[in-house]
Design an enzyme around this catalytic site. Structure first.
Site, PDB file in Angstrom:
ATOM      1  N   GLY A  68       0.805  -1.221   0.000  1.00  0.00           N
ATOM      2  CA  GLY A  68       0.000   0.000   0.000  1.00  0.00           C
ATOM      3  C   GLY A  68       0.837   1.270   0.000  1.00  0.00           C
ATOM      4  O   GLY A  68       0.340   2.349  -0.343  1.00  0.00           O
ATOM      5  N   SER A  69       2.111   1.161   0.363  1.00  0.00           N
ATOM      6  CA  SER A  69       2.969   2.350   0.340  1.00  0.00           C
ATOM      7  C   SER A  69       3.649   2.539  -1.003  1.00  0.00           C
ATOM      8  O   SER A  69       4.276   3.566  -1.247  1.00  0.00           O
ATOM      9  CB  SER A  69       4.044   2.254   1.438  1.00  0.00           C
ATOM     10  OG  SER A  69       3.462   2.444   2.702  1.00  0.00           O
ATOM     11  N   SER A  76       7.109   4.452   3.540  1.00  0.00           N
ATOM     12  CA  SER A  76       6.557   3.346   4.336  1.00  0.00           C
ATOM     13  C   SER A  76       5.588   3.953   5.337  1.00  0.00           C
ATOM     14  O   SER A  76       5.999   4.724   6.209  1.00  0.00           O
ATOM     15  CB  SER A  76       7.670   2.593   5.069  1.00  0.00           C
ATOM     16  OG  SER A  76       7.085   1.699   5.996  1.00  0.00           O
ATOM     17  N   SER A  79       3.939   2.613   7.848  1.00  0.00           N
ATOM     18  CA  SER A  79       4.267   2.261   9.245  1.00  0.00           C
ATOM     19  C   SER A  79       5.661   2.755   9.603  1.00  0.00           C
ATOM     20  O   SER A  79       5.960   2.994  10.773  1.00  0.00           O
ATOM     21  CB  SER A  79       4.221   0.747   9.436  1.00  0.00           C
ATOM     22  OG  SER A  79       5.225   0.145   8.623  1.00  0.00           O
ATOM     23  N   THR A 122       8.863  -1.172   7.449  1.00  0.00           N
ATOM     24  CA  THR A 122       8.944  -2.231   6.441  1.00  0.00           C
ATOM     25  C   THR A 122      10.394  -2.444   6.035  1.00  0.00           C
ATOM     26  O   THR A 122      11.069  -1.518   5.563  1.00  0.00           O
ATOM     27  CB  THR A 122       8.068  -1.850   5.232  1.00  0.00           C
ATOM     28  OG1 THR A 122       6.726  -1.767   5.712  1.00  0.00           O
ATOM     29  CG2 THR A 122       8.142  -2.859   4.121  1.00  0.00           C
ATOM     30  N   ARG A 175      -2.873   0.804   2.984  1.00  0.00           N
ATOM     31  CA  ARG A 175      -3.582   0.812   1.686  1.00  0.00           C
ATOM     32  C   ARG A 175      -4.728   1.809   1.659  1.00  0.00           C
ATOM     33  O   ARG A 175      -5.178   2.203   0.597  1.00  0.00           O
ATOM     34  CB  ARG A 175      -4.074  -0.597   1.341  1.00  0.00           C
ATOM     35  CG  ARG A 175      -5.069  -1.175   2.327  1.00  0.00           C
ATOM     36  CD  ARG A 175      -5.243  -2.676   2.080  1.00  0.00           C
ATOM     37  NE  ARG A 175      -6.178  -3.306   3.022  1.00  0.00           N
ATOM     38  CZ  ARG A 175      -5.885  -3.636   4.269  1.00  0.00           C
ATOM     39  NH1 ARG A 175      -4.694  -3.392   4.751  1.00  0.00           N
ATOM     40  NH2 ARG A 175      -6.792  -4.217   5.046  1.00  0.00           N
ATOM     41  N   GLU A 186      -6.336  -8.063  -0.310  1.00  0.00           N
ATOM     42  CA  GLU A 186      -6.191  -7.710   1.111  1.00  0.00           C
ATOM     43  C   GLU A 186      -7.535  -7.480   1.807  1.00  0.00           C
ATOM     44  O   GLU A 186      -7.714  -7.870   2.950  1.00  0.00           O
ATOM     45  CB  GLU A 186      -5.325  -6.456   1.265  1.00  0.00           C
ATOM     46  CG  GLU A 186      -3.858  -6.723   0.969  1.00  0.00           C
ATOM     47  CD  GLU A 186      -2.966  -5.526   1.254  1.00  0.00           C
ATOM     48  OE1 GLU A 186      -2.746  -5.204   2.432  1.00  0.00           O
ATOM     49  OE2 GLU A 186      -2.500  -4.896   0.289  1.00  0.00           O
ATOM     50  N   HIS A 205      -1.820 -11.333 -27.396  1.00  0.00           N
ATOM     51  CA  HIS A 205      -0.654 -11.958 -28.016  1.00  0.00           C
ATOM     52  C   HIS A 205      -0.129 -13.136 -27.202  1.00  0.00           C
ATOM     53  O   HIS A 205       0.927 -13.670 -27.526  1.00  0.00           O
ATOM     54  CB  HIS A 205       0.442 -10.902 -28.216  1.00  0.00           C
ATOM     55  CG  HIS A 205      -0.025  -9.786 -29.112  1.00  0.00           C
ATOM     56  ND1 HIS A 205       0.092  -9.819 -30.479  1.00  0.00           N
ATOM     57  CD2 HIS A 205      -0.686  -8.639 -28.820  1.00  0.00           C
ATOM     58  CE1 HIS A 205      -0.446  -8.718 -30.993  1.00  0.00           C
ATOM     59  NE2 HIS A 205      -0.928  -7.987 -29.994  1.00  0.00           N
ATOM     60  N   LYS A 224       5.340 -10.618   8.943  1.00  0.00           N
ATOM     61  CA  LYS A 224       6.244  -9.541   9.374  1.00  0.00           C
ATOM     62  C   LYS A 224       6.844  -9.867  10.738  1.00  0.00           C
ATOM     63  O   LYS A 224       8.018  -9.584  10.979  1.00  0.00           O
ATOM     64  CB  LYS A 224       5.507  -8.200   9.409  1.00  0.00           C
ATOM     65  CG  LYS A 224       5.284  -7.614   8.019  1.00  0.00           C
ATOM     66  CD  LYS A 224       4.649  -6.233   8.066  1.00  0.00           C
ATOM     67  CE  LYS A 224       4.436  -5.697   6.655  1.00  0.00           C
ATOM     68  NZ  LYS A 224       3.820  -4.391   6.590  1.00  0.00           N
TER      69      LYS A 224
HETATM   70  C1  F6R Z   1      -1.495  -2.815   4.637  1.00  0.00           C
HETATM   71  C2  F6R Z   1      -0.965  -2.861   3.299  1.00  0.00           C
HETATM   72  C3  F6R Z   1       0.362  -3.526   3.080  1.00  0.00           C
HETATM   73  C4  F6R Z   1       1.502  -2.589   3.532  1.00  0.00           C
HETATM   74  C5  F6R Z   1       2.861  -3.220   3.266  1.00  0.00           C
HETATM   75  C6  F6R Z   1       4.021  -2.313   3.609  1.00  0.00           C
HETATM   76  O1  F6R Z   1      -2.626  -1.988   4.644  1.00  0.00           O
HETATM   77  O2  F6R Z   1      -1.583  -2.375   2.407  1.00  0.00           O
HETATM   78  O3  F6R Z   1       0.458  -3.808   1.702  1.00  0.00           O
HETATM   79  O4  F6R Z   1       1.403  -1.365   2.871  1.00  0.00           O
HETATM   80  O5  F6R Z   1       2.976  -4.406   3.999  1.00  0.00           O
HETATM   81  O6  F6R Z   1       3.878  -1.747   4.867  1.00  0.00           O
HETATM   82  P1  F6R Z   1       4.068  -0.161   5.024  1.00  0.00           P
HETATM   83  O7  F6R Z   1       3.050   0.431   4.114  1.00  0.00           O
HETATM   84  O8  F6R Z   1       3.780   0.127   6.462  1.00  0.00           O
HETATM   85  O9  F6R Z   1       5.473   0.122   4.621  1.00  0.00           O
END
Ligand code: F6R
Length: 341
Positions: free
Chosen positions: A48-49, A90, A92, A95, A142, A221, A237, A331
């Site tokens: 989502g980032s 990111s 959060s 990541t 997201r 998700e 194709h 994670k």
């Molecule tokens: C959660 C989501 C995930 C996170 C991904 C990276 O809503 O969409 O795809 O975006 O795991 O985490 P962040 O965004 O915190 O770096």
């Protein structure tokens, strides 16, 4: 499932117009010194980032002046140099792939800008004296798509790498504000067709490739279902030979075609011809046409219908669109894994 997750996610989607306004402020208010030379733009992030980076890359293909690379991995591409404008995104801030990419970009002496709501990334950027664009905390990444996209566009436009975008952003926010309720009703109807079937989303214009990818990620998700995506004319194709195989897929696909005014007339013909040739593969087909004037508005109009479909499908399936337990679990497994970062 109680409906609180559903309501929360829906409210977040309905908050997008405000996210656009806030994103404008975040992008304009941060103190930045324009780098002397920039040869390319790299946007690093995951999930989502990262999708905001895809949106910026897509829009830059049309009107920007530099190549934009979106990077989803630990190690950076060779093109990263001191002349790279590097965004580490990111939500959060924790990541590990993005943190590794941030460290490597710093080692390459790139012009680094961090975007985050906190975590390690925010700490490191403060410690390193690098610009930090802080976004409000407390959402699933997201759902923060407006906050993670608009500031990047604004910074690029402040640096003269993208045209003035304020009006386009405000127009898009207004369009969303006006249309979200109707799109929600349409999304509920679409979700009924998708339930128990495989969504197959085809983009028909390069502007909408990222929208198809967003549909896929949000269906994964939020609704916890598989989704297949493809692009026309390229699909004609190769993949056209494989539709409805293996056999259990026959009549299980619901085809969703994403259309824009940049869709080539011959691609529209191709879409219909594909439907005719491959009737066995699909139980239904749906056309989603973009709305709005600017590319940003048209892109978001198609993307957000997908967001709303994913939430409506989550409700039908009795799953919580807010919860992503396997991603969280993975994670924490990685956090305790001592291997090289
Ligand atoms: C959660 C989501 C995930 C996170 C991904 C990276 O809503 O969409 O795809 O975006 O795991 O985490 P962040 O965004 O915190 O770096």
């Amino acid at each position: 499932m109680n409906s609180s997750g559903y309501n929360k996610m829906l409210n977040l989607i309905f908050s997008l117009p405000e996210q656009f306004e806030l994103g404008l402020n975040i992008g304009f208010e941060c103190g930045l010194i324009k780098p002397k030379v920039i040869e390319n733009v790299v946007i690093a992030g995951m999930g989502g980032s990262a999708i905001g980076g895809d949106i910026v890359r897509t829009l830059s293909l049309q009107t920007g002046s530099l190549p934009v690379i979106v990077w989803r991995d630990y190690r950076l591409p060779q093109a990263v140099s001191p002349r790279t404008l590097f965004f580490a995104v990111s939500y959060s801030g924790n990541t590990e792939e993005t943190l590794a990419a941030y460290r490597e970009a710093k080692r390459c002496k790139s012009q680094v800008i961090a975007i985050s709501s906190g975590g390690r990334l925010a700490q490191m950027a403060k410690h390193d004296g690098l610009p930090l664009l802080s976004v409000p905390t407390g959402m699933p990444p997201r759902a923060a798509i407006g906050l993670l996209t608009i500031p990047i566009l604004v910074v690029l436009s402040r640096f003269g790498l993208y045209p003035d975008c304020k009006k386009g952003i405000r127009d898009t926010a207004r369009l969303l504000g006006r249309r979200l309720h109707n799109w929600h009703k349409r999304a509920q109807r679409i979700s009924r067709l998708l339930d128990g079937n495989l969504p197959i989303v085809y983009s028909t214009s390069r502007l909408l490739d990222v929208a198809a990818y967003r549909w896929q990620c949000q269906l994964n998700e939020n609704a916890k279902v598989m989704c297949h995506i493809g692009q026309l004319p390229e699909q004609n194709h190769n993949e056209i030979m494989a539709l409805s195989s293996p056999r259990f897929l026959a009549q299980k696909g619901v085809l969703i075609g994403l259309f824009d005014r940049t869709t080539h007339p011959r691609t529209i013909f191709r879409f219909r011809a594909t439907l005719n040739l491959c009737k066995d593969a699909f139980s239904r087909f749906i056309f989603v046409n973009s709305e709005g004037r600017s590319a940003l508005a048209r892109l978001f109009s198609v993307m957000i219908i997908g967001d709303l479909v994913s939430v409506a499908l989550a409700k039908r399936r009795g799953v919580d669109p807010m919860a992503i337990p396997k991603i969280d679990e993975l994670k924490s497994m990685l956090a305790s894994y001592r291997g090289k970062r």
